[in-house]
Write an enzyme that holds these catalytic residues in place. Structure first.
Site, PDB file in Angstrom:
ATOM      1  N   ARG A 377      73.854  82.510  71.580  1.00 47.81           N
ATOM      2  CA  ARG A 377      74.894  83.411  71.091  1.00 47.81           C
ATOM      3  C   ARG A 377      74.342  84.380  70.052  1.00 47.81           C
ATOM      4  O   ARG A 377      74.903  85.444  69.824  1.00 47.81           O
ATOM      5  CB  ARG A 377      76.055  82.598  70.508  1.00 47.81           C
ATOM      6  CG  ARG A 377      77.298  83.429  70.273  1.00 47.81           C
ATOM      7  CD  ARG A 377      78.545  82.594  70.101  1.00 47.81           C
ATOM      8  NE  ARG A 377      78.423  81.619  69.037  1.00 47.81           N
ATOM      9  CZ  ARG A 377      79.402  80.785  68.679  1.00 47.81           C
ATOM     10  NH1 ARG A 377      80.547  80.817  69.323  1.00 47.81           N
ATOM     11  NH2 ARG A 377      79.242  79.920  67.695  1.00 47.81           N
ATOM     12  N   VAL A 499      83.735  86.991  76.380  1.00 45.40           N
ATOM     13  CA  VAL A 499      82.928  85.816  76.726  1.00 45.40           C
ATOM     14  C   VAL A 499      82.284  85.187  75.490  1.00 45.40           C
ATOM     15  O   VAL A 499      82.245  85.778  74.421  1.00 45.40           O
ATOM     16  CB  VAL A 499      81.844  86.177  77.764  1.00 45.40           C
ATOM     17  CG1 VAL A 499      82.482  86.715  79.024  1.00 45.40           C
ATOM     18  CG2 VAL A 499      80.863  87.198  77.201  1.00 45.40           C
ATOM     19  N   GLU A 500      81.756  83.978  75.675  1.00 44.46           N
ATOM     20  CA  GLU A 500      81.111  83.194  74.618  1.00 44.46           C
ATOM     21  C   GLU A 500      82.023  83.024  73.410  1.00 44.46           C
ATOM     22  O   GLU A 500      81.592  83.102  72.257  1.00 44.46           O
ATOM     23  CB  GLU A 500      79.767  83.819  74.201  1.00 44.46           C
ATOM     24  CG  GLU A 500      78.718  83.732  75.291  1.00 44.46           C
ATOM     25  CD  GLU A 500      77.335  84.125  74.811  1.00 44.46           C
ATOM     26  OE1 GLU A 500      77.138  84.247  73.588  1.00 44.46           O
ATOM     27  OE2 GLU A 500      76.448  84.314  75.651  1.00 44.46           O
ATOM     28  N   GLY A 501      83.297  82.797  73.668  1.00 43.41           N
ATOM     29  CA  GLY A 501      84.296  82.664  72.611  1.00 43.41           C
ATOM     30  C   GLY A 501      85.020  83.973  72.408  1.00 43.41           C
ATOM     31  O   GLY A 501      84.431  84.932  71.913  1.00 43.41           O
TER      32      GLY A 501
END
Length: 828
Positions: A377, A499-501
């Site tokens: 991330r 995406v990714e949270g």
């Protein structure tokens, strides 16, 4: 009595915060004070002595360990444990994952700026730089975004090149056939590819981010590593990782996918394994993967593994053609052509050996994911979104100089200048945060809070940058086609936001929620000791916390009243940045105090006050971004020409920090505390920062409008085609031609102003006819006419937009795609 109790607080705070050494000096001063007060008030000796006895008694309760723990700590511990919410193992793993880095200094209220200076600024090795300059640049050249869109995939040639040159194995060590590149090199490659097209950027970044390779490197068995890593490094295997389900997106720990430990047949014999059911979506590279990681809850009702019935989230590695696996049809994320789609399975039996790390790692999947998430991330989305911003800064800046309206380059209009200013400064700041954070990964850190900060803020600023770019290029940007260099980025910018949270939840739940526990010097220790019932450890953490809070309140007040002018900063920082370090130190102390006050007064309810939590997270995040910007300016040599970018970015951060403080204080539930915070602690002399000035913004915008070393540093790693048939290549050539022709334009304007040239007879409708007339009239010569003619040709190429047959079906190419994509054909 009240005065005695109040007088007890400073020595108590000093003793708790700094140890008991300062206490004796304070007691001596206290004795003198009491004697003086007693004499002045006529108390007499005995009354003064009584007051001192009460004073000593109050202190003894705090300072004698046995008394304090019996009368105070034990009672507080009981109340604390009663209000402490129960926490699942997955929640514990998430909270305790990763490491605390520079954000811990900011949360502590007293940043050690020498520590920030000591962090090395990342650099590439000779091998990494060569890969960026050659293989990465060639991959950019091979990829044409519009052609990829028309065909729904990258050409087979591009897929072959990605595999053959090792792009899928950049993080895999050389002993397994990979590149063994640093996190910074990985970030640089993703950034450069993103200046060209999202298709190769995402295709490359996902296998090198959170996925099978990284999980295998950290947790795989020797057999798994030897089998998979060489195949992943050379592209024989294309990986995906299946986590998200239709019912659990940002709340990934709640995935319903589940497996049961049981016996089944595998390769002709009965073995112990798992029967798994799963339904995943949004899985990048799923349509073309050959192997995918799968996260699911594992249960062992018959206790065949000898442990608990509920084992927890588990990660397994499964071939795409394994019996029962269904690789679904692809998704189309906002017309992006990188591969993305669902993965499903019904009663899929897999041996226990498919678990990443083997059977001993059953139930350890969530911890594995949380520990590895910080690295990916920190690199993927910050890199790709910074790359988009660099491309916008380079191309839109050139367009604003080339494109004229009202006989003036549009970049000279203040409205456009305002957008260009944000583009330049946001790009500078985002790149600083990206590079510094990638450098932390290479230092061995796994900064889970920082990774969330850079993911959220870089993608949000990229959204602002791309939107500003679209505003500047106007009609050029709203017509898709091969000449539109920004349309696809504009379409796809929400992908990074989602995406990714998801960004909304990242801001409101994670930045402060996780940061308060992970970065605070005492909170996690208090929670652990309370859960264990360890009175001694809880006593140490609790009273250390009290002293920490009082100390930060006093420091914030003093720095606020003195304008932070007396705050010490390293003497070797750039003189023009000294005040920024002082003000950030002040904001850090105020933030630490207000964070403690928020947690202390609201307790568990603060978790439900997401708006307050989000604003507190904003303060922490903006201090980190400002720190990265200062670090970049110092590490790159304090280029004076770059200073406007640095100053605007810092002023913007400081102003936003003030707004976030105001948002917290204005909505603080306890209005008395809110008044004290605003008028006494945080802003006793008012708010020191306003929006960055227009004069400073003008300097920033000007840097985007003409070639210079500053512009090159700001937009480093942008792929710059030399072919003028490419839109960015045409812009680069047109900018140079426009600047070369500007003296000729000035000469013509002077001639018209002096009455030596009268263009009133022009009636052809040709905007360039005036130059031929000027040539024939002797106002300009052949050389000057050639400069203008080249400028006009390139300008026309730049401002044109694509057109198509009226009956063109842009979806026909996608619907006519072969059953097997180029990626699958290459794999075969």
């Amino acid at each position: 009595m009240t005065w005695i109790l109040l007088f007890s607080l400073p020595p108590l705070a000093g003793a708790l915060a700094y140890g008991r050494a300062p206490l004796f000096a304070w007691l001596g001063a206290g004795l003198a004070w009491l004697l003086a007060m007693g004499g002045a008030a006529g108390w007499g000796f005995w009354l003064t002595l009584f007051a001192m006895a009460v004073f000593a008694g109050v202190l003894s309760v705090f300072l004698v360990d046995s008394l304090r723990m019996k009368w105070l700590t034990s009672r507080i511990l009981g109340a604390f444990r009663a209000t402490l919410p129960t926490m699942s193992q997955t929640e514990k793993d998430a909270l305790e994952a990763g490491t605390v880095w520079w954000e811990g200094e900011l949360f502590a209220g007293k940043p050690d700026w020498k520590k920030l200076q000591a962090y090395p600024w990342p650099t590439l090795s000779a091998e990494e730089q060569a890969f960026l300059d050659n293989e990465t640049d060639e991959l950019c050249r091979l990829t044409h975004d519009w052609e990829c869109t028309r065909h729904g995939d990258m050409p087979a040639e591009v897929w072959r090149y990605i595999k053959a040159k090792g792009f899928l194995g950049m993080i895999i060590p050389k002993e397994y056939g990979g590149k063994g590149f640093s996190a910074y090199a990985h970030s640089q490659v993703v950034t450069k590819l993103s200046t060209r097209s999202s298709a190769p950027a995402v295709t490359v970044m996902v296998p090198n981010s959170l996925g099978p390779a990284e999980l295998l490197l950290h947790y795989g068995t020797p057999e798994q590593k030897q089998h998979y890593l060489p195949r992943l490094a050379t592209g024989q295997e294309i990986p995906a990782f299946a986590l998200t389900s239709p019912w659990a997106g940002s709340d990934a720990a709640s995935i319903p996918d589940a497996g049961v430990v049981c016996k089944g047949m595998w390769n002709g014999e009965e073995v112990l394994g798992m029967r798994v059911n799963f339904d995943k979506r949004y899985i990048t590279l799923a349509p073309v993967c050959t192997v995918f990681g799968l996260a699911f809850h594992l249960h062992d009702p018959e206790r065949l593994l000898g442990g608990d019935e509920v084992l927890g989230i588990t990660c397994a590695l499964i071939p795409h053609d394994h019996p029962g696996v269904d690789i679904g049809r692809r998704h189309f994320p906002l017309n992006a052509v990188w591969m993305n789609g669902p993965v499903r399975g019904k009663d899929v039996f897999v041996p226990l050996d498919f678990i990443i790390g083997g059977p001993k790692m059953a139930g350890q999947g969530w911890r594995m994911l949380m520990e590895c998430l910080a690295a990916g991330r920190s690199i993927s989305l910050p890199g790709s979104n910074t790359g988009m911003q660099k491309m916008v800064a380079r191309a839109v800046g050139a367009y604003a100089r080339v494109r004229y309206q009202f006989k003036t380059a549009i970049g000279r209009f203040e409205g456009v200048e305002e957008a260009l200013t944000r583009i330049g400064a946001n790009t500078y700041l985002s790149d600083a945060a990206r590079v510094m954070t990638a450098g932390a990964i290479d230092l061995g850190e796994k900064p889970s809070v920082v990774s969330a900060i850079v993911k959220y803020h870089v993608t949000e600023r990229a959204r602002q940058t791309v939107n500003d770019g679209m505003d500047v290029i106007g009609g050029k940007g709203i017509c898709l086609g091969p000449q539109n260099f920004l349309g696809r980025a504009y379409q796809q910018i929400p992908v990074g936001i989602t995406v990714e949270g998801a960004n909304i939840l990242t801001r409101s739940l994670i930045l402060f929620g996780q940061g308060a526990i992970r970065c605070h010097p005492y909170v996690l220790a208090e929670m652990h000791s309370a859960q264990k019932g360890d009175m001694k450890a809880f006593d140490k953490a609790l009273w250390g916390h009290v002293g920490f809070t009082v100390s930060n309140a006093a420091r914030a007040l003093i720095m606020g009243l003195t304008g932070s002018h007396f705050v010490k900063v390293p003497g070797d920082v750039a003189p023009e940045t000294r005040r920024y370090y002082q003000q950030l130190t002040r904001f850090s102390a105020a933030f630490a105090f207000i964070a403690d006050l928020s947690m202390g007064t609201m307790g568990g309810a603060l978790k439900r006050k997401e708006k307050l939590s989000a604003r507190l997270g904003d303060i922490l995040s903006l201090m980190y971004l400002a720190s990265a910007t200062l670090k970049r300016f110092e590490s790159e040599g304090r280029h004076g020409a770059d200073a406007p970018l640095m100053h605007w970015a810092i002023w913007d951060c400081m102003f936003r920090i003030q707004q976030a403080f105001e948002g917290v204080i204005a909505n603080f539930p306890n209005k008395l505390f809110a008044f004290v915070l605003r008028r006494v602690v945080v802003f006793p002399l008012g708010r020191p920062y306003v929006v960055p000035s227009d004069r400073l913004g003008h300097k920033v915008a000007a840097l985007l409008l003409e070639p210079s070393p500053t512009r090159d540093r700001l937009t480093s790693d942008v792929h710059l085609p030399t072919d003028i048939e490419e839109p960015v290549g045409a812009l680069e050539a047109a900018l140079a031609a426009t600047i070369a022709a500007e003296p000729v334009e000035a000469k013509l304007k002077d001639a018209r102003r002096q009455g030596r040239f009268d263009p009133r007879n022009l009636a052809s409708g040709d905007v360039d006819e005036i130059w031929r007339v000027a040539l024939h009239a002797g106002v300009i010569d052949e050389r000057e006419f050639a400069l203008v003619e080249r400028r006009n040709q390139l300008r026309n190429k730049v401002i044109r937009v694509d057109d198509f047959p009226y009956d063109l079906d842009l979806g026909a190419a996608v619907r006519a795609m072969p059953e097997r994509s180029p990626a699958q054909q290459v794999s075969a």
